[in-house]
Design an enzyme around this catalytic site. Sequence first.
Site, PDB file in Angstrom:
ATOM      1  N   LYS A 196      19.665  -7.468 -56.646  1.00  0.00           N
ATOM      2  CA  LYS A 196      19.837  -7.834 -55.490  1.00  0.00           C
ATOM      3  C   LYS A 196      18.459  -7.368 -54.457  1.00  0.00           C
ATOM      4  O   LYS A 196      18.390  -6.292 -54.178  1.00  0.00           O
ATOM      5  CB  LYS A 196      21.020  -7.090 -54.526  1.00  0.00           C
ATOM      6  CG  LYS A 196      21.587  -7.831 -53.610  1.00  0.00           C
ATOM      7  CD  LYS A 196      20.764  -8.247 -52.336  1.00  0.00           C
ATOM      8  CE  LYS A 196      20.902  -6.935 -51.420  1.00  0.00           C
ATOM      9  NZ  LYS A 196      19.593  -7.428 -50.324  1.00  0.00           N
ATOM     10  N   GLY A 248      15.964   2.493 -51.218  1.00  0.00           N
ATOM     11  CA  GLY A 248      16.204   1.959 -49.520  1.00  0.00           C
ATOM     12  C   GLY A 248      16.305   3.339 -48.962  1.00  0.00           C
ATOM     13  O   GLY A 248      15.942   4.496 -48.961  1.00  0.00           O
ATOM     14  N   SER A 249      17.177   2.911 -47.691  1.00  0.00           N
ATOM     15  CA  SER A 249      17.060   4.050 -46.775  1.00  0.00           C
ATOM     16  C   SER A 249      18.096   5.246 -47.145  1.00  0.00           C
ATOM     17  O   SER A 249      19.081   5.046 -48.081  1.00  0.00           O
ATOM     18  CB  SER A 249      17.616   3.394 -45.395  1.00  0.00           C
ATOM     19  OG  SER A 249      18.716   2.819 -45.522  1.00  0.00           O
ATOM     20  N   THR A 250      18.130   6.421 -46.567  1.00  0.00           N
ATOM     21  CA  THR A 250      19.040   7.425 -46.990  1.00  0.00           C
ATOM     22  C   THR A 250      20.305   7.076 -46.377  1.00  0.00           C
ATOM     23  O   THR A 250      21.285   7.730 -47.008  1.00  0.00           O
ATOM     24  CB  THR A 250      18.287   8.769 -46.448  1.00  0.00           C
ATOM     25  OG1 THR A 250      16.839   8.970 -46.971  1.00  0.00           O
ATOM     26  CG2 THR A 250      19.171   9.971 -46.749  1.00  0.00           C
ATOM     27  N   GLU A 251      20.192   6.746 -45.353  1.00  0.00           N
ATOM     28  CA  GLU A 251      21.512   6.322 -44.435  1.00  0.00           C
ATOM     29  C   GLU A 251      22.275   5.119 -45.683  1.00  0.00           C
ATOM     30  O   GLU A 251      23.427   5.646 -45.862  1.00  0.00           O
ATOM     31  CB  GLU A 251      21.229   5.356 -43.337  1.00  0.00           C
ATOM     32  CG  GLU A 251      22.455   5.396 -42.491  1.00  0.00           C
ATOM     33  CD  GLU A 251      21.898   4.315 -41.250  1.00  0.00           C
ATOM     34  OE1 GLU A 251      20.869   4.197 -41.113  1.00  0.00           O
ATOM     35  OE2 GLU A 251      22.799   3.678 -40.770  1.00  0.00           O
ATOM     36  N   GLY A 253      21.823   4.962 -48.805  1.00  0.00           N
ATOM     37  CA  GLY A 253      21.938   5.589 -49.994  1.00  0.00           C
ATOM     38  C   GLY A 253      23.357   6.688 -49.843  1.00  0.00           C
ATOM     39  O   GLY A 253      24.106   6.388 -50.995  1.00  0.00           O
ATOM     40  N   GLU A 270      16.700   6.202 -54.936  1.00  0.00           N
ATOM     41  CA  GLU A 270      15.436   6.601 -54.356  1.00  0.00           C
ATOM     42  C   GLU A 270      15.277   6.410 -52.935  1.00  0.00           C
ATOM     43  O   GLU A 270      15.417   5.230 -52.570  1.00  0.00           O
ATOM     44  CB  GLU A 270      14.574   5.686 -55.287  1.00  0.00           C
ATOM     45  CG  GLU A 270      13.088   6.343 -55.411  1.00  0.00           C
ATOM     46  CD  GLU A 270      12.327   5.994 -54.623  1.00  0.00           C
ATOM     47  OE1 GLU A 270      12.119   6.540 -53.464  1.00  0.00           O
ATOM     48  OE2 GLU A 270      11.419   4.757 -54.510  1.00  0.00           O
ATOM     49  N   CYS A 304       7.505   5.096 -49.596  1.00  0.00           N
ATOM     50  CA  CYS A 304       8.685   6.029 -49.314  1.00  0.00           C
ATOM     51  C   CYS A 304       7.840   7.588 -49.423  1.00  0.00           C
ATOM     52  O   CYS A 304       8.224   8.702 -49.154  1.00  0.00           O
ATOM     53  CB  CYS A 304       9.745   6.176 -50.331  1.00  0.00           C
ATOM     54  SG  CYS A 304       9.233   5.478 -51.779  1.00  0.00           S
ATOM     55  N   GLU A 401      11.406   9.981 -41.070  1.00  0.00           N
ATOM     56  CA  GLU A 401      10.610   8.950 -41.629  1.00  0.00           C
ATOM     57  C   GLU A 401      10.017   7.768 -40.878  1.00  0.00           C
ATOM     58  O   GLU A 401      10.886   7.422 -40.200  1.00  0.00           O
ATOM     59  CB  GLU A 401      11.199   8.441 -42.932  1.00  0.00           C
ATOM     60  CG  GLU A 401      10.600   7.552 -43.662  1.00  0.00           C
ATOM     61  CD  GLU A 401      11.281   7.188 -45.047  1.00  0.00           C
ATOM     62  OE1 GLU A 401      12.577   6.850 -45.053  1.00  0.00           O
ATOM     63  OE2 GLU A 401      10.495   6.939 -46.276  1.00  0.00           O
TER      64      GLU A 401
END
Length: 497
Positions: A196, A248-251, A253, A270, A304, A401
């Site tokens: 995706k 992608g973003s930590t949120e 994730g 990651e 990142c 970030e």
Amino acid sequence: MPVATPVDGTVQDFTKRTHRLLIDGAWVEPAEGGTFVTRNPATEEELSSVALAGSGDVDRAVAAARRAFDDDHGWRTISGAERSKIVWRIGELIEQHADELALLESLDNGKPVDLARTIDMVFAGDLFRYMAGWSTKLEGDTIALSSFPRPGQAHAYTVREPVGVVAQIIPWNFPLLMASWKVAPALACGCTVILKPAEQTPLTALRMAELIQEAGVPDGVFNILTGEGETGAALVAHPLVDKVAFTGSTEVGKSIVRAAAGNLKRVTLELGGKSASVVYDDADLETAIPNAANAVFANIGECCTAASRLYIQRSIYDEVVAGVSEVARTIKIGVGTDPESEMGPLISSEQLERVSGFIEAGRSDGAELVTGGSRIGDTGYFIEPTVFTKTSPEMSIEREEIFGPVVSAIPFDSFEEVVERANDTHYGLAAGVFTHDLKRAHQTASLLRAGTVWINTYNHNDPALPFGGYKQSGWGREMGHEVLDAYLQTKAVCAVL
Ligand code: ADP
């Protein structure tokens, strides 16, 4: 901004096509007929119309990948030598089409075409070839059992088997490269894949899918679903998916970890970073200054690993700040398809707003702007590389970030102080150390809590070097032989004789 140079006909034809979904070896319309558009971030013009995969398409793609994995003659049963040849061929095809792919990447993502050609495409080709080598080396061990001390009483061994159907969800900053980081090891290990791509930059992944077909990957082994966050979420929740690999973003994730709990999928992540580079007073500044600048400005800060905290030992502070600011002022910013451009636009209006918001917060929090800070022009998402001084640890520019070309230059006095400050973050992706003192370099590397520490360089990645995060920067490693752990599981076989 200069107008883009004319675009090669093959690439133009590709962007004008109606882009469909690759499911079970066929390019198909999305079941619900939805589409979305991608835009050129340098001109804001519409580039392509792309299929929006809905939950019915997710079901179809997962079923195809499931069959291609479970089948008695499926991908996992093909010899390592045969899989290796096919994965190698994908690398070769990427290399053969590198000019075309780089141009497409530049249009879709905004990055300078020359950088896309010499960094992203070269690395992507190399990565497929590196991973192709592992297909023939997926070995287990023979195990000496502690409970049977005498030889001939038992025989035990381990076998490494592919994890199964893998959903891979990737971001927009290095679109083809991120796809390659994920797809190459999964195919090499015998997994089947549903990729995706990010909704902002699906085009090179779609072209890569054609090359994957051309390389001889059997139907259903590799599927591509273009779509938005909801498409990704449907994949993550799907009960027949065995593993999710996400960048992608930590949120997001964290939401993936929660959503994967249904069937306890394996998850590798990651995520974000707030990396530090550390310049000691004995560093060779001719190397350290351009590297420290590149550490945060490369790919317009949409990395990142971007080292947005630059720690400089006090006696050389002014000199390094002046040097990095000079780099910032002289980077050639322009449309990615202009061969002169060294830095393109940010990816989207949302990203421009986000980065501008951080700059505004830095100003109002009392940090001093040395250079940059403004949008360039009013078409395209261009922004000046920006250097702040007089920041403090509670300011958002020093904590969060940014994902843009914005750096906080921070003075320090001692080794102990800089290690403590560099580690004072919930992220732990990467760090850089600049010094000629061997002992200090390795002592610093050993104390920094980050998945990668570069010494006298930055962002030097390699297919053989494992990459991933400590703390909230992620789970697991990509690349190197460590990535095989993400796509294989171990079966222990124990026979008592
Ligand atoms: P960014 O904020 O930088 O765009 P995201 O983490 O939102 O990064 O997006 C990275 C990838 O994750 C994209 O392919 C996006 O479509 C996908 N995505 C976004 N939300 C979700 C979700 N809830 N579940 C799965 N994938 C998602």
